[in-house]
Scaffold this active site. Structure first.
Site, short mmCIF file in Angstrom:
data_model
loop_
_atom_site.label_atom_id
_atom_site.label_comp_id
_atom_site.label_asym_id
_atom_site.label_seq_id
_atom_site.Cartn_x
_atom_site.Cartn_y
_atom_site.Cartn_z
N ASP A 5 -3.87 13.32 0.18
CA ASP A 5 -3.84 11.93 0.20
C ASP A 5 -4.49 11.26 1.26
O ASP A 5 -4.93 12.10 2.20
CB ASP A 5 -2.41 11.50 0.03
CG ASP A 5 -2.17 10.06 0.11
OD1 ASP A 5 -2.71 9.23 -0.70
OD2 ASP A 5 -1.40 9.77 0.95
N ASP B 53 -4.15 7.37 2.68
CA ASP B 53 -3.51 6.22 3.49
C ASP B 53 -2.04 6.90 3.87
O ASP B 53 -1.16 7.12 2.91
CB ASP B 53 -3.27 4.99 2.93
CG ASP B 53 -4.90 4.27 2.73
OD1 ASP B 53 -5.40 4.05 3.87
OD2 ASP B 53 -4.97 3.72 1.53
N GLU C 185 -1.44 1.86 7.59
CA GLU C 185 -0.75 1.01 6.60
C GLU C 185 -0.86 -0.22 7.38
O GLU C 185 -0.69 -1.56 6.54
CB GLU C 185 0.65 1.74 6.64
CG GLU C 185 0.70 2.62 5.45
CD GLU C 185 0.05 2.54 4.15
OE1 GLU C 185 -0.25 1.35 3.72
OE2 GLU C 185 0.04 3.37 3.18
N GLY D 243 -0.41 1.08 -5.22
CA GLY D 243 -1.41 0.11 -5.47
C GLY D 243 -1.18 -1.38 -5.01
O GLY D 243 -0.24 -1.86 -5.25
N GLU E 248 -0.65 -3.93 -7.83
CA GLU E 248 0.66 -3.80 -8.31
C GLU E 248 1.53 -4.30 -7.33
O GLU E 248 2.67 -4.90 -7.86
CB GLU E 248 0.91 -2.34 -8.58
CG GLU E 248 0.11 -1.74 -9.72
CD GLU E 248 -1.43 -1.36 -9.22
OE1 GLU E 248 -2.28 -0.73 -10.33
OE2 GLU E 248 -1.81 -1.26 -8.18
N ARG E 249 1.38 -4.12 -6.05
CA ARG E 249 2.47 -4.55 -5.08
C ARG E 249 2.29 -6.10 -5.02
O ARG E 249 3.57 -6.69 -4.86
CB ARG E 249 1.73 -3.88 -3.68
CG ARG E 249 2.96 -3.70 -2.52
CD ARG E 249 2.48 -3.10 -1.17
NE ARG E 249 2.26 -1.67 -1.74
CZ ARG E 249 1.27 -0.82 -1.40
NH1 ARG E 249 0.26 -1.23 -0.76
NH2 ARG E 249 1.18 0.31 -1.88
N HIS F 75 -6.54 -9.61 -4.67
CA HIS F 75 -6.79 -8.22 -4.16
C HIS F 75 -8.07 -7.85 -3.87
O HIS F 75 -8.30 -6.98 -2.73
CB HIS F 75 -6.35 -7.49 -5.30
CG HIS F 75 -6.26 -5.85 -4.98
ND1 HIS F 75 -6.95 -4.93 -5.46
CD2 HIS F 75 -5.60 -5.17 -4.06
CE1 HIS F 75 -6.62 -3.55 -4.93
NE2 HIS F 75 -5.56 -3.86 -4.09
N THR G 4 -6.28 4.61 -3.13
CA THR G 4 -7.43 3.56 -2.58
C THR G 4 -8.61 3.80 -3.10
O THR G 4 -8.68 4.74 -3.82
CB THR G 4 -7.42 4.06 -0.82
OG1 THR G 4 -7.98 2.84 -0.35
CG2 THR G 4 -7.83 5.13 -0.53
#
Length: 196
Positions: A10, A12, A19, A52, A55-56, A81, A123
């Protein structure tokens, strides 16, 4: 697990602690679009359970129920976004961000042992490239057999889609692979694809 052949990373939170840069980019984007939203570290930590950025923001806008907040259209959220992603890329480029302790060593040792390397992330590709351009030697792109991002896979984690895309690209069996993740959604995504 059968004989290990590959490691899927992964990005992030796993390769690097990005973050807070994301949170800053969100807050700057909100200001740029005239919103009074300001995500604190505590609030952002809560929102990280939603995978996402789009989505957040959609989740957060749906939580706002008082009369002072209008209902946000998906088109507006996508616009914000995109602004956030542009700001994030610039912040990342200008940052001193480093890979988490041990990540570089793991990558170099895995290559030495002829393990395949891959990336599975929510990401986008540009963000992955900026981060790794800053932290790995030139030519690092040739080190990774697959890079699955939000540019290549529509469904976000916890969906298994991004991991299944990596398995398809590399022709690896899930039982020959280990995934490195930092969130519950990432864990669900990898295990849903049958990956340890």
């Amino acid at each position: 697990m059968e004989h290990l052949q590959a490691i899927i990373f992964d990005v992030d939170g796993t390769l690097a602690d990005t973050e807070n840069i994301h949170r800053t980019a969100f807050n700057n984007a909100f200001r740029e679009h005239g919103l009074d939203w300001q995500w604190s570290k505590k609030e952002y930590a809560r929102l990280l359970s939603i995978s996402g950025g789009f989505e957040r923001m959609k989740f957060y806008s749906n939580e706002l129920t008082d009369e002072s907040h209008m209902k946000f259209s998906e088109k507006l959220i996508k616009t914000i976004h995109k602004t956030k992603n542009d700001i994030y890329a610039q912040l990342l480029l200008n940052s001193n961000i480093e890979l988490r302790p041990g990540i570089s060593r793991l990558i170099f040792e895995a290559r030495k042992e002829n393990l395949l390397l891959a990336i599975a992330t929510n990401t986008n590709k540009k963000n992955v490239e900026i981060l790794l351009d800053k932290n790995l030697p030139k030519g690092w792109k040739n080190w990774f057999s697959a890079v699955a991002t939000s540019d290549t896979v529509v469904e976000k984690k916890p969906s298994a889609a991004v991991y299944l895309a990596v398995l398809k690209t590399t022709n690896l069996k899930a039982s020959h692979v280990v995934a490195l993740e930092d969130t519950e959604n990432g864990l669900f995504s990898a295990t849903a694809a049958g990956i340890t």
